[in-house]
Scaffold this motif. Structure first.
Motif, PDB file in Angstrom:
ATOM      1  N   UNK A 128      -9.570  -2.943  38.745  1.00 44.91           N
ATOM      2  CA  UNK A 128     -11.140  -3.619  39.117  1.00 44.91           C
ATOM      3  C   UNK A 128     -10.795  -4.098  40.528  1.00 44.91           C
ATOM      4  N   UNK A 129      -9.877  -3.532  41.198  1.00 44.16           N
ATOM      5  CA  UNK A 129      -9.806  -3.907  42.661  1.00 44.16           C
ATOM      6  C   UNK A 129     -10.915  -3.791  43.469  1.00 44.16           C
ATOM      7  N   UNK A 130     -11.568  -2.548  43.475  1.00 45.72           N
ATOM      8  CA  UNK A 130     -12.727  -2.277  44.053  1.00 45.72           C
ATOM      9  C   UNK A 130     -13.933  -3.273  43.956  1.00 45.72           C
ATOM     10  N   UNK A 178     -11.194  11.320  38.808  1.00 44.95           N
ATOM     11  CA  UNK A 178     -10.363   9.936  38.687  1.00 44.95           C
ATOM     12  C   UNK A 178     -11.418   8.898  38.805  1.00 44.95           C
ATOM     13  N   UNK A 179     -12.212   8.651  39.352  1.00 41.44           N
ATOM     14  CA  UNK A 179     -13.185   7.669  39.488  1.00 41.44           C
ATOM     15  C   UNK A 179     -13.786   7.523  38.268  1.00 41.44           C
ATOM     16  N   UNK A 180     -14.323   8.524  37.607  1.00 43.45           N
ATOM     17  CA  UNK A 180     -14.785   8.378  36.239  1.00 43.45           C
ATOM     18  C   UNK A 180     -13.800   7.930  35.079  1.00 43.45           C
ATOM     19  N   UNK A 181     -12.764   8.520  35.100  1.00 41.94           N
ATOM     20  CA  UNK A 181     -11.656   7.775  34.234  1.00 41.94           C
ATOM     21  C   UNK A 181     -11.178   6.184  34.724  1.00 41.94           C
ATOM     22  N   UNK A 182     -11.323   5.972  35.862  1.00 43.92           N
ATOM     23  CA  UNK A 182     -11.114   4.411  36.218  1.00 43.92           C
ATOM     24  C   UNK A 182     -12.439   3.667  35.790  1.00 43.92           C
ATOM     25  N   UNK A 183     -13.433   3.993  35.740  1.00 41.60           N
ATOM     26  CA  UNK A 183     -14.693   3.283  34.913  1.00 41.60           C
ATOM     27  C   UNK A 183     -14.498   3.292  33.386  1.00 41.60           C
ATOM     28  N   UNK A 184     -14.202   4.448  32.747  1.00 41.89           N
ATOM     29  CA  UNK A 184     -14.049   4.306  31.364  1.00 41.89           C
ATOM     30  C   UNK A 184     -12.811   3.298  30.812  1.00 41.89           C
ATOM     31  N   UNK A 185     -11.692   3.426  31.462  1.00 37.83           N
ATOM     32  CA  UNK A 185     -10.651   2.549  31.148  1.00 37.83           C
ATOM     33  C   UNK A 185     -11.083   1.334  31.269  1.00 37.83           C
ATOM     34  N   UNK A 186     -11.769   0.836  32.323  1.00 38.39           N
ATOM     35  CA  UNK A 186     -11.790  -0.557  32.630  1.00 38.39           C
ATOM     36  C   UNK A 186     -13.025  -0.983  31.574  1.00 38.39           C
ATOM     37  N   UNK A 187     -14.067  -0.195  31.198  1.00 36.59           N
ATOM     38  CA  UNK A 187     -14.867  -0.686  30.262  1.00 36.59           C
ATOM     39  C   UNK A 187     -14.348  -0.487  28.757  1.00 36.59           C
ATOM     40  N   UNK A 188     -13.513   0.274  28.472  1.00 34.68           N
ATOM     41  CA  UNK A 188     -12.740   0.275  27.115  1.00 34.68           C
ATOM     42  C   UNK A 188     -11.761  -1.146  26.983  1.00 34.68           C
ATOM     43  N   UNK A 189     -11.414  -1.673  27.973  1.00 35.40           N
ATOM     44  CA  UNK A 189     -10.783  -2.714  28.252  1.00 35.40           C
ATOM     45  C   UNK A 189     -11.274  -4.043  28.396  1.00 35.40           C
ATOM     46  N   UNK A 190     -12.757  -3.829  28.748  1.00 42.19           N
ATOM     47  CA  UNK A 190     -13.617  -5.124  28.880  1.00 42.19           C
ATOM     48  C   UNK A 190     -12.970  -5.859  29.852  1.00 42.19           C
ATOM     49  N   UNK A 191     -12.552  -5.419  30.934  1.00 39.33           N
ATOM     50  CA  UNK A 191     -11.742  -5.984  32.071  1.00 39.33           C
ATOM     51  C   UNK A 191     -12.395  -7.068  32.948  1.00 39.33           C
ATOM     52  N   UNK A 192     -11.408  -8.049  33.200  1.00 40.72           N
ATOM     53  CA  UNK A 192     -12.041  -8.846  34.227  1.00 40.72           C
ATOM     54  C   UNK A 192     -10.991  -9.041  35.216  1.00 40.72           C
TER      55      UNK A 192
END
Length: 342
Positions: A337-339, A284-298
């Motif tokens: 991005x909480x962590x 699940x950590x890998x998914x969390x990193x991918x979706x955050x990157x996909x969305x270019x999150x802040x």
């Protein structure tokens, strides 16, 4: 053509129609041939209740007896509500349509989606913005299109940003339904849809979808729509509404901003891990990193997130779909991005 010719058609269409040259020209020719088509486009993404009232007024004025929607989820949602409210008494002022007893109308309704995200063509839900409540509201009456025509060529004109927004909405439907308290009703849909989405994820990221890929994405979208038609949505959707209303973040993207944290903190770790694996991730950590990157999150503002969490805690409809108790702290941790902000 025969179907249109049998009716006084009310056409709900968004800006995508101008890119669908063949359909636009064909509709123009049908009008020249004497077919009655009243067009309605007085709405925007995240449509307002007032937009629907304007549509109901126009539908009645034109003595229309059938509805066709061409566009994304907003167009189809507006059309659903026009169908629902057009046979109810009054003009809907002061939110009266939202509280009165439902009267279902036998109005033929054809939907032609031009995105692969909301799955609105196969669900009973519509989402409207309600300014009096400072948020968006799910109108969950059983209003389904009579017929839906999905065609991958309609997706070609989507910008990369719009593709991501809508594809992530599909992903949210699949994940939230699979982890819902009612998940037994939708497991076959979510398993198929998650596998397809996982196979396409890097092409969505790189904007390299082929025609066959677009057809597959539509299939995943329909799976997601069928899934939430059985289970409804859950916490990421609940958290997304205020992000869209107050921050102007597109709906699918707003849902996606909480998907990684939702999956990464889901109490049933075995079920969460299986969901990540269906998408092609090791964990699940890998998914969390991918979706955050996909969305270019802040990171979202802390005060906003605390307000958002408190608002969701007052939404029993969304809370009941999550099989575990939650509090404000648990909801805050669902931001992807909480962590990175603690």
């Amino acid at each position: 053509d025969e179907w249109i010719g049998e009716h006084r058609l009310f056409l709900v269409c968004d800006s995508s129609l101008r890119f669908l040259i063949g359909i636009r020209e064909h509709l123009d020719q049908l009008e020249l041939n004497g077919n009655y088509i009243m067009r309605f486009n007085d709405f925007q993404p995240n449509p307002l209740y007032e937009n629907v009232l304007a549509g109901v007024k126009q539908f009645r004025r034109g003595n229309c007896d059938a509805i066709m929607a061409i566009g994304g989820g907003s167009a189809i949602d507006v059309a659903k509500c026009i169908k629902l409210y057009s046979s109810m008494p009054g003009d809907g002022a002061n939110g009266s349509f939202l509280t009165m007893e439902t009267v279902f109308a036998e109005i033929p309704f054809l939907a032609m989606p031009t995105t692969a995200g909301t799955g609105s063509e196969v669900t009973q839900y519509s989402i409207l913005t309600i300014h009096e409540k400072n948020t968006k509201k799910s109108i969950s009456h059983a209003v389904f299109p009579t017929l839906a025509l999905d065609d991958p060529k309609y997706l070609v004109s989507l910008s990369h940003e719009k593709l991501i927004d809508t594809a992530v909405d599909t992903l949210a439907h699949l994940i939230e339904s699979r982890l819902s308290a009612n998940c037994a009703k939708s497991l076959s849909f979510t398993e198929e849809g998650l596998k397809i989405w996982g196979e396409l994820k890097f092409k969505i990221l790189e904007n390299t979808l082929t025609d066959i890929d677009r057809e597959s994405l539509i299939r995943a979208c329909v799976c997601g729509g069928n899934a939430i038609a059985q289970t409804s949505t859950s916490l990421p959707h609940g958290l997304s509404y205020m992000a869209t209303y107050k921050l102007g973040i597109p709906h699918g993207r707003a849902c996606g901003m909480f998907l990684g944290g939702y999956l990464d903190t889901y109490p049933d770790r075995e079920k969460a891990q299986k969901t990540a694996e269906l998408l092609g991730f090791e964990d699940t950590k890998g998914f969390r990193e991918f979706i955050s990157f996909l969305l270019s999150e802040k990171p979202l503002d802390g005060d906003f997130m605390r307000e958002n969490a408190q608002a969701l805690l007052q939404n029993p409809a969304k809370l009941k779909n999550h099989p575990y108790d939650v509090d404000a702290d648990k909801l805050l941790r669902m931001e992807n991005t909480y962590d990175k902000t603690v």
